[in-house]
Design an enzyme around this catalytic site. Structure first.
Site, short mmCIF file in Angstrom:
data_model
loop_
_atom_site.label_atom_id
_atom_site.label_comp_id
_atom_site.label_asym_id
_atom_site.label_seq_id
_atom_site.Cartn_x
_atom_site.Cartn_y
_atom_site.Cartn_z
CG ASN A 159 29.12 37.74 22.98
OD1 ASN A 159 28.38 38.12 22.07
ND2 ASN A 159 28.80 36.76 23.81
CB ILE B 203 28.14 40.30 41.07
CG1 ILE B 203 27.27 39.16 40.53
CG2 ILE B 203 27.29 41.46 41.56
CD1 ILE B 203 26.37 38.52 41.56
CG HIS C 44 21.49 38.40 30.83
ND1 HIS C 44 22.22 37.82 31.85
CD2 HIS C 44 20.27 37.82 30.88
CE1 HIS C 44 21.46 36.95 32.48
NE2 HIS C 44 20.27 36.92 31.92
CD GLU D 248 17.12 45.28 40.91
OE1 GLU D 248 16.35 44.34 41.12
OE2 GLU D 248 16.74 46.46 40.75
CG LEU D 249 22.97 40.24 38.42
CD1 LEU D 249 24.40 40.63 38.10
CD2 LEU D 249 22.93 38.93 39.19
N1 NHR Z 1 27.24 43.78 38.00
C1 NHR Z 1 26.24 44.61 38.26
N2 NHR Z 1 26.36 45.41 39.33
N3 NHR Z 1 25.12 44.69 37.49
C2 NHR Z 1 25.00 43.88 36.43
O1 NHR Z 1 23.90 43.97 35.69
C3 NHR Z 1 26.01 42.95 36.11
C4 NHR Z 1 27.15 42.94 36.94
C5 NHR Z 1 28.19 42.03 36.69
C6 NHR Z 1 28.10 41.13 35.65
C7 NHR Z 1 26.83 40.02 33.83
C8 NHR Z 1 25.78 39.00 34.34
C9 NHR Z 1 25.11 38.24 33.23
O2 NHR Z 1 24.98 38.75 32.11
C10 NHR Z 1 26.95 41.11 34.85
C11 NHR Z 1 25.93 42.03 35.06
C12 NHR Z 1 27.86 37.12 36.91
C13 NHR Z 1 26.90 36.67 37.80
C14 NHR Z 1 27.28 35.90 39.03
O3 NHR Z 1 26.41 35.40 39.73
C15 NHR Z 1 25.58 36.96 37.51
C16 NHR Z 1 25.24 37.71 36.40
C17 NHR Z 1 26.22 38.17 35.52
C18 NHR Z 1 27.54 37.87 35.78
N4 NHR Z 1 28.60 35.77 39.36
C19 NHR Z 1 29.13 35.10 40.53
C20 NHR Z 1 29.66 36.13 41.56
O4 NHR Z 1 29.66 35.77 42.74
C21 NHR Z 1 30.31 34.23 40.18
C22 NHR Z 1 29.98 33.18 39.19
C23 NHR Z 1 31.23 32.53 38.58
O5 NHR Z 1 32.36 33.00 38.81
O6 NHR Z 1 31.05 31.59 37.78
O7 NHR Z 1 30.12 37.23 41.18
O8 NHR Z 1 24.60 37.12 33.48
C1 GAR Z 2 27.57 34.38 26.47
O1 GAR Z 2 26.45 33.60 26.14
C2 GAR Z 2 27.16 35.53 27.37
O2 GAR Z 2 25.93 36.09 27.05
C3 GAR Z 2 27.10 34.83 28.69
O3 GAR Z 2 28.15 33.90 28.70
C4 GAR Z 2 28.53 33.59 27.36
C5 GAR Z 2 29.95 34.04 27.17
O4 GAR Z 2 30.45 33.60 25.94
N1 GAR Z 2 27.24 35.75 29.76
C6 GAR Z 2 26.91 35.46 31.00
O5 GAR Z 2 26.34 34.43 31.29
C7 GAR Z 2 27.31 36.49 32.01
N2 GAR Z 2 26.99 36.01 33.31
P1 GAR Z 2 31.74 34.27 25.31
O6 GAR Z 2 32.81 34.29 26.38
O7 GAR Z 2 32.10 33.35 24.18
O8 GAR Z 2 31.38 35.64 24.85
#
Ligand code: NHR
Ligand code: GAR
Length: 204
Positions: free
Chosen positions: A14, A86, A103, A137-138
């Site tokens: 991306n 997060i 997302h 909020e995530l």
């Molecule tokens: N932070 C906030 N406060 N709000 C959002 O909407 C966020 C964010 C951080 C990242 C991307 C999100 C996605 O698109 C994002 C949105 C990571 C996790 C997660 O569970 C969930 C959602 C997203 C990104 N992370 C774990 C943690 O403990 C670690 C997982 C790993 O390292 O593989 O941070 O999906």
């Molecule tokens: C993408 O599909 C993105 O939407 C998703 O991970 C992939 C990253 O690909 N994001 C998440 O799941 C965030 N939690 P990329 O590194 O090739 O852009």
């Protein structure tokens, strides 16, 4: 000149789509030293930085270090692109209304991780991706643009993820361009685009 910083954790496709669309990406920051996207960015002459979450005991400390790295670029926009940590409420507030995420689901369905497997398990017939402003909020922030794709009878996670990813690469550059052009308005949690620009896409 407006500019943006992209946060990644891995492949960075991306981020690459943003760069190739001509967006002003001044820096790419990863929380993982082994993120493949870092090589692409440095190959394009873009500044890179690594802020490893493993170097910090608390999320607040990691987010503070991340903010320092970001602020060195003085970006107008910060874009999460496959960024996997997060973020704390304090961090989100610092970049309020200039922090976007892509997302891989049609939010508010399937916030969080493993979206493609969960979509298949739920038997949904439409899936897709969402660009949204980040709030504490995530995966609940105001929605900028969404792309829908069909879920076909014999899909597995890999083929479905690839179908969605192709649309991510279309809508994220579009959303970032709208933002940097000053076209996005957030009105009571609802995002509008100034001018005649569709905020949805269906890619059969
Ligand atoms: N932070 C906030 N406060 N709000 C959002 O909407 C966020 C964010 C951080 C990242 C991307 C999100 C996605 O698109 C994002 C949105 C990571 C996790 C997660 O569970 C969930 C959602 C997203 C990104 N992370 C774990 C943690 O403990 C670690 C997982 C790993 O390292 O593989 O941070 O999906
Ligand atoms: C993408 O599909 C993105 O939407 C998703 O991970 C992939 C990253 O690909 N994001 C998440 O799941 C965030 N939690 P990329 O590194 O090739 O852009």
């Amino acid at each position: 000149m407006k500019n943006m910083v992209v946060l990644i954790s891995g492949r960075g496709s991306n981020m690459q789509a943003l760069v190739e669309a001509g967006l002003p990406v001044k820096g790419v920051i990863s929380n993982r030293a082994d993120a493949a996207g870092l090589e692409y960015a440095s190959g394009r002459g873009i500044a890179t930085a690594i802020v490893s979450h493993r170097d910090y005991a608390a999320r607040e400390a990691f987010d503070a270090a991340l903010a320092l790295a970001i602020d060195g670029f003085q970006p107008d926009l910060v874009a999460l692109a496959g960024f996997m940590r997060i973020l704390t409420a304090g961090f989100v507030q610092r970049y309020q209304d200039r922090l976007l995420n892509i997302h891989p689901s049609l939010l508010p369905a399937f916030p969080g991780l493993d979206t493609h497997a969960r979509a298949l398990a739920a038997g949904v017939k439409l899936h897709g991706c969402t660009v949204h402003f980040v709030t504490p909020e995530l995966d609940h922030g105001p929605i900028v643009v969404q792309a829908a794709v069909p879920v076909l009878a014999h899909d597995d996670e890999t083929v479905l993820a690839a179908r969605v990813l192709a649309q991510e690469h279309r809508i994220y550059p579009q959303a970032a361009r709208w933002f940097l052009d000053g076209k996005l308005v957030i009105d009571n949690g609802v995002v509008r685009v100034n001018g005649d620009h569709p905020q949805q896409l269906y890619a059969p």
